[in-house]
Design an enzyme around this catalytic site. Structure first.
Site, PDB file in Angstrom:
ATOM      1  N   HIS A  12       0.863  -1.184   0.000  1.00  0.00           N
ATOM      2  CA  HIS A  12       0.000   0.000   0.000  1.00  0.00           C
ATOM      3  C   HIS A  12       0.897   1.231   0.000  1.00  0.00           C
ATOM      4  O   HIS A  12       1.681   1.415   0.939  1.00  0.00           O
ATOM      5  CB  HIS A  12      -0.907   0.008   1.229  1.00  0.00           C
ATOM      6  CG  HIS A  12      -1.778  -1.204   1.336  1.00  0.00           C
ATOM      7  ND1 HIS A  12      -3.077  -1.223   0.878  1.00  0.00           N
ATOM      8  CD2 HIS A  12      -1.533  -2.441   1.841  1.00  0.00           C
ATOM      9  CE1 HIS A  12      -3.607  -2.423   1.096  1.00  0.00           C
ATOM     10  NE2 HIS A  12      -2.687  -3.177   1.673  1.00  0.00           N
ATOM     11  N   HIS A 187      -8.248  -8.438  -0.568  1.00  0.00           N
ATOM     12  CA  HIS A 187      -7.767  -8.950   0.706  1.00  0.00           C
ATOM     13  C   HIS A 187      -8.800  -9.943   1.236  1.00  0.00           C
ATOM     14  O   HIS A 187     -10.000  -9.636   1.314  1.00  0.00           O
ATOM     15  CB  HIS A 187      -7.628  -7.818   1.724  1.00  0.00           C
ATOM     16  CG  HIS A 187      -6.452  -6.922   1.512  1.00  0.00           C
ATOM     17  ND1 HIS A 187      -6.113  -6.403   0.288  1.00  0.00           N
ATOM     18  CD2 HIS A 187      -5.526  -6.441   2.390  1.00  0.00           C
ATOM     19  CE1 HIS A 187      -5.033  -5.635   0.417  1.00  0.00           C
ATOM     20  NE2 HIS A 187      -4.661  -5.646   1.691  1.00  0.00           N
ATOM     21  N   GLU A 190      -7.060 -12.783   5.948  1.00  0.00           N
ATOM     22  CA  GLU A 190      -6.033 -12.210   6.817  1.00  0.00           C
ATOM     23  C   GLU A 190      -6.465 -12.382   8.275  1.00  0.00           C
ATOM     24  O   GLU A 190      -5.782 -13.020   9.068  1.00  0.00           O
ATOM     25  CB  GLU A 190      -5.807 -10.731   6.517  1.00  0.00           C
ATOM     26  CG  GLU A 190      -4.788 -10.074   7.441  1.00  0.00           C
ATOM     27  CD  GLU A 190      -4.666  -8.568   7.248  1.00  0.00           C
ATOM     28  OE1 GLU A 190      -3.698  -7.990   7.781  1.00  0.00           O
ATOM     29  OE2 GLU A 190      -5.523  -7.966   6.565  1.00  0.00           O
ATOM     30  N   ASP A 268       3.437  -5.233   2.380  1.00  0.00           N
ATOM     31  CA  ASP A 268       2.177  -4.684   2.881  1.00  0.00           C
ATOM     32  C   ASP A 268       2.307  -3.190   3.195  1.00  0.00           C
ATOM     33  O   ASP A 268       2.005  -2.353   2.347  1.00  0.00           O
ATOM     34  CB  ASP A 268       1.703  -5.479   4.097  1.00  0.00           C
ATOM     35  CG  ASP A 268       0.208  -5.336   4.367  1.00  0.00           C
ATOM     36  OD1 ASP A 268      -0.484  -4.638   3.592  1.00  0.00           O
ATOM     37  OD2 ASP A 268      -0.278  -5.938   5.335  1.00  0.00           O
ATOM     38  N   ASP A 269       2.720  -2.855   4.418  1.00  0.00           N
ATOM     39  CA  ASP A 269       2.873  -1.460   4.852  1.00  0.00           C
ATOM     40  C   ASP A 269       4.233  -1.330   5.527  1.00  0.00           C
ATOM     41  O   ASP A 269       4.335  -1.296   6.763  1.00  0.00           O
ATOM     42  CB  ASP A 269       1.749  -1.075   5.819  1.00  0.00           C
ATOM     43  CG  ASP A 269       0.381  -1.185   5.181  1.00  0.00           C
ATOM     44  OD1 ASP A 269      -0.001  -0.269   4.431  1.00  0.00           O
ATOM     45  OD2 ASP A 269      -0.309  -2.199   5.416  1.00  0.00           O
TER      46      ASP A 269
END
Length: 334
Positions: A12, A187, A190, A268-269
């Site tokens: 992201h 997504h 998760e 991811d982040d």
């Protein structure tokens, strides 16, 4: 050390906002922060109790993004770091609803992000994500608003708080996206269970599952994912930071590989979860005792799972096969 060449498929761009850039943008745009000390700000990261506790910090920080230049700087900083991490192809998520709610127009965000992608040392494209907790009607409005800028993104995704917002709610907006020739990812699995993965496949018709680590709880689902070569974009350090696993040694990545799944490693982040894709590779290499062949398979998988043509996929997979892992930084534990 030379990093293994990979494609990054689950990152992201808003989650690449490092504390130093956060402070710089806040000062540039006159946005108040709890502190202007980057070290203190970074200290708030990686101490999350669950996905929502992370999202609360994540969304608050995005108020510093105000102008096209800000989005350019954010994307450019990620792509420079990704190139150093071995990324040769990046398919980058962005969350327009967050910025629209902050009073930022589509033109501002996509022009800045796209210009940085065009100037990047690696190939990069954008995937527009819907915030599932804002609901399907908001997602449809967002897609309609985005279509005048269709040339700036190659697909749509579904992210944010998962539990309580099942994929089936977004059936219509995914049908709209399919009608525009957009790739579809989501997504799923998760925090929620395998049923969300089934829905993403059967109701939304996605081409990739982002995360998907809980799919292993359903043997029938595992068999389907293996048979259909459905990619799973796994983010180990994210799973650790958000308490999806209690330690990396318990992460299911190795089991997913051993089950023959088309699993990939991503960041991811990275500003919040302790590292970029090379750091994720190094961490699981150490914690899960991955072999050289495991590393190669993960890298090959990343190009197979990407939205590039078959000839380009083969070229990069051949490069992975020829890569001297003895010189590879992904082989070194962290």
């Amino acid at each position: 050390m030379t990093p293994l060449p990979v494609a990054e498929l689950h990152v992201h761009v808003e989650g690449t906002l490092e504390a130093e850039l956060l402070v710089s943008l806040a000062r540039r745009n006159g946005v108040a922060l709890p502190t202007y000390d980057p070290v203190a700000l970074a200290g708030r990261y990686r101490h999350f109790t669950n996905l929502q506790s992370f999202l609360d910090v994540y969304y608050a920080n995005l108020a510093v993004l105000r102008a096209e230049e800000d989005f350019y700087d954010l994307m450019a900083a990620y792509l420079r770091r990704a190139a150093a991490a071995g990324v040769r192809r990046a398919e980058v998520f962005f969350d327009p609803q967050t910025h629209l709610n902050n009073g930022i127009g589509f033109e501002t965000m996509v022009n800045g992000l796209s210009a940085a992608a065009q100037d990047a040392p690696i190939a990069a494209d954008l995937i527009l994500c819907f915030l599932r907790d804002l609901g399907p009607e908001a997602a449809e409005e967002t897609l309609r608003a985005a279509l005048p800028f269709r040339e700036h993104f190659i697909g749509v995704g579904l992210d944010s708080a998962e539990v309580g917002h099942p994929p089936r709610l977004f059936k219509r907006v995914y049908e709209m996206a399919a009608g525009e020739g957009l790739h579809k990812v989501a997504h799923a699995g998760e925090e929620a269970g395998p049923d969300y993965v089934w829905e993403a496949l059967d109701v939304l018709g996605v081409e990739r599952i982002d995360h998907g680590v809980r799919a292993l709880a359903d043997p029938e689902l595992v068999a389907r994912l293996r048979a259909e070569r459905v990619p799973l974009t796994v983010c180990p350090l994210s799973n650790l930071c958000l308490k999806g696993v209690s330690s990396l040694s318990e992460h299911p990545l190795k089991a997913m590989l051993d089950a023959g799944l088309l699993v990939t490693v991503n960041s991811d982040d990275p500003a919040y979860f302790g590292g970029h894709v090379d750091d994720n590779f190094a961490a699981v290499r150490s914690a899960l005792s991955l072999t050289d062949e495991d590393l190669r398979q993960l890298a090959r998988n990343s190009f197979e799972a990407s939205f590039i043509d078959d000839g380009e996929k083969k070229r990069w997979q051949d490069a992975v096969d020829a890569f001297p892992l003895s010189q590879c930084s992904a082989g070194k534990p962290v």
